[in-house]
Motif scaffolding. Sequence first.
Motif, PDB file in Angstrom:
ATOM      1  N   LYS A   1       0.764  -1.116   0.141  1.00  0.00           N
ATOM      2  CA  LYS A   1      -0.004  -0.101  -0.021  1.00  0.00           C
ATOM      3  C   LYS A   1       1.026   1.333   0.088  1.00  0.00           C
ATOM      4  O   LYS A   1       0.470   2.241  -0.924  1.00  0.00           O
ATOM      5  N   ILE A   2       1.877   1.442   0.891  1.00  0.00           N
ATOM      6  CA  ILE A   2       2.914   2.452   0.871  1.00  0.00           C
ATOM      7  C   ILE A   2       3.543   2.542  -0.609  1.00  0.00           C
ATOM      8  O   ILE A   2       3.571   3.677  -1.181  1.00  0.00           O
ATOM      9  N   PHE A   3       3.982   1.481  -1.362  1.00  0.00           N
ATOM     10  CA  PHE A   3       4.707   1.689  -2.467  1.00  0.00           C
ATOM     11  C   PHE A   3       3.561   2.006  -3.744  1.00  0.00           C
ATOM     12  O   PHE A   3       3.954   2.816  -4.659  1.00  0.00           O
ATOM     13  N   LEU A   4       2.371   1.787  -3.537  1.00  0.00           N
ATOM     14  CA  LEU A   4       1.414   2.266  -4.507  1.00  0.00           C
ATOM     15  C   LEU A   4       1.098   3.513  -4.520  1.00  0.00           C
ATOM     16  O   LEU A   4       0.802   4.016  -5.438  1.00  0.00           O
ATOM     17  N   ILE A   5       1.119   4.347  -3.258  1.00  0.00           N
ATOM     18  CA  ILE A   5       0.791   5.638  -3.049  1.00  0.00           C
ATOM     19  C   ILE A   5       1.960   6.457  -4.024  1.00  0.00           C
ATOM     20  O   ILE A   5       1.725   7.266  -4.943  1.00  0.00           O
ATOM     21  N   PHE A   6       3.292   5.970  -3.669  1.00  0.00           N
ATOM     22  CA  PHE A   6       4.415   6.790  -4.551  1.00  0.00           C
ATOM     23  C   PHE A   6       4.504   6.273  -5.799  1.00  0.00           C
ATOM     24  O   PHE A   6       4.614   7.355  -6.905  1.00  0.00           O
ATOM     25  N   TYR A   7       4.077   5.092  -6.071  1.00  0.00           N
ATOM     26  CA  TYR A   7       4.323   4.555  -7.710  1.00  0.00           C
ATOM     27  C   TYR A   7       2.920   5.281  -8.457  1.00  0.00           C
ATOM     28  O   TYR A   7       3.312   5.635  -9.387  1.00  0.00           O
ATOM     29  N   GLY A   8       1.856   5.120  -7.721  1.00  0.00           N
ATOM     30  CA  GLY A   8       0.633   5.816  -8.503  1.00  0.00           C
ATOM     31  C   GLY A   8       0.913   7.376  -8.640  1.00  0.00           C
ATOM     32  O   GLY A   8       0.282   7.623  -9.751  1.00  0.00           O
ATOM     33  N   LEU A   9       1.498   8.074  -7.632  1.00  0.00           N
ATOM     34  CA  LEU A   9       1.593   9.442  -7.942  1.00  0.00           C
ATOM     35  C   LEU A   9       2.645   9.845  -9.344  1.00  0.00           C
ATOM     36  O   LEU A   9       2.081  10.588  -9.722  1.00  0.00           O
ATOM     37  N   ILE A  10       3.509   9.146  -9.314  1.00  0.00           N
ATOM     38  CA  ILE A  10       4.384   9.245 -10.538  1.00  0.00           C
ATOM     39  C   ILE A  10       3.718   8.554 -11.919  1.00  0.00           C
ATOM     40  O   ILE A  10       3.783   9.430 -12.880  1.00  0.00           O
TER      41      ILE A  10
END
Length: 407
Positions: free
Chosen positions: A125-134
């Motif tokens: 979930k944490i990785f998804l936040i940054f991955y989806g932002l970019i």
Amino acid sequence: MACGGCCCSGAGRLNADNARFLLLAVLIVLYMLCGAAVFSAIELPGERRAKQRWEERLQNFTRRHNLSRAELRDFLREYEEASVAGIRVDDLRPRWDFTGAFYFVGTVVSTIGFGMTTPATVGGKIFLIFYGLIGCAGTILFFNLFLERLITVIAYVMKSCHERQLRRKGVLPHDGRRGSGTSEVDSLAGWKPSVYYVMLILCVASLIISCCASAMYTPIEGWSYFDSLYFCFVAFSTIGFGDLVSSQNTHYESQGLYRFGNFVFILMGVCCIYSLFNVISIVIKQSINWILKKLDCRCCHRCQRKLFRSRRNVVMPGNVRGRRNISIETDIVNESDTDGRRLSGEMISMKDFLASNKVSLAIMQKQLSETANGYPRQMSSKQNGFSGGVGALAIMNNRLAETSVDR
């Protein structure tokens, strides 16, 4: 004085933008209320019937197997948790192998988000936040660049067809030279395709892609053709409910070819629908401007009538009362005052005339100065409905303006 007029004109544009924003917000809220009423009237009876059938089945199952309702509900809650992790009753492909993870990130960066696969761990979930932002920002940039090139191609083709029609009529020479000096040739330099033609072309392209994709989904996924069309719109518009999701079974006939075709259709469909949404937003903006213009015209007519009735038999002195700064709004009021005097037979002094036309004289002097200094004339961007815009709208408008002078 010209600076004061420019500032007031900027304030007038700001007020017009605020009015347009508020009207659009009101229309969207009304649109949502109407949509909620329609969907509630259509779907609520079916939901109630489904709930009633489920309660009957649950009661029969507990009675037949001698189970308590509490134990059965606890078991069903555990299955719901397993379903979130990707476990299904039917034999489906793994959710988090490389191909499944690639399908997932495709739904993330395209903002479709079907919801059939979601990260269950904290790290995911944490990785998804940054991955989806970019990823979402990069994909939106890609859609904007695609829209820019698509509008360039459409404008080039339509302009070529327009030139061919002019050559058939004998307005343009067949060798393509534009030195004849006719009015048609001069107008062709600033010609841009109509927003309605562009919208029609994008509608046809989106419909063709959806029909072809539905013809592929119907036999392979086992859906009806209407359900396939419904999935195409939900996926291409990035709504992504997740009730129907393609390429989720374990095995398909020609599995590699089908997944490649699914990827291509979704990519093309999302790009076309995204472009179509931007063009439709321009049409909505035109409609809002038309509504505001009609409202302003009615208000102006009412104010002029009231002013004319109140000043009909009044003789006014020749000075201007309390006029400190020249602006567009006060200039309109003074123009209506002058019209009232002229209709009622009153005299207007030279001082009143000069005061009511200072802004017009300043603009005229500026235009004459630019003409004398040889400044290039800027083309009007309010042609055929393309004007202004933010983000993708600005890209579309700039590209349309560039294609009109490239040739």
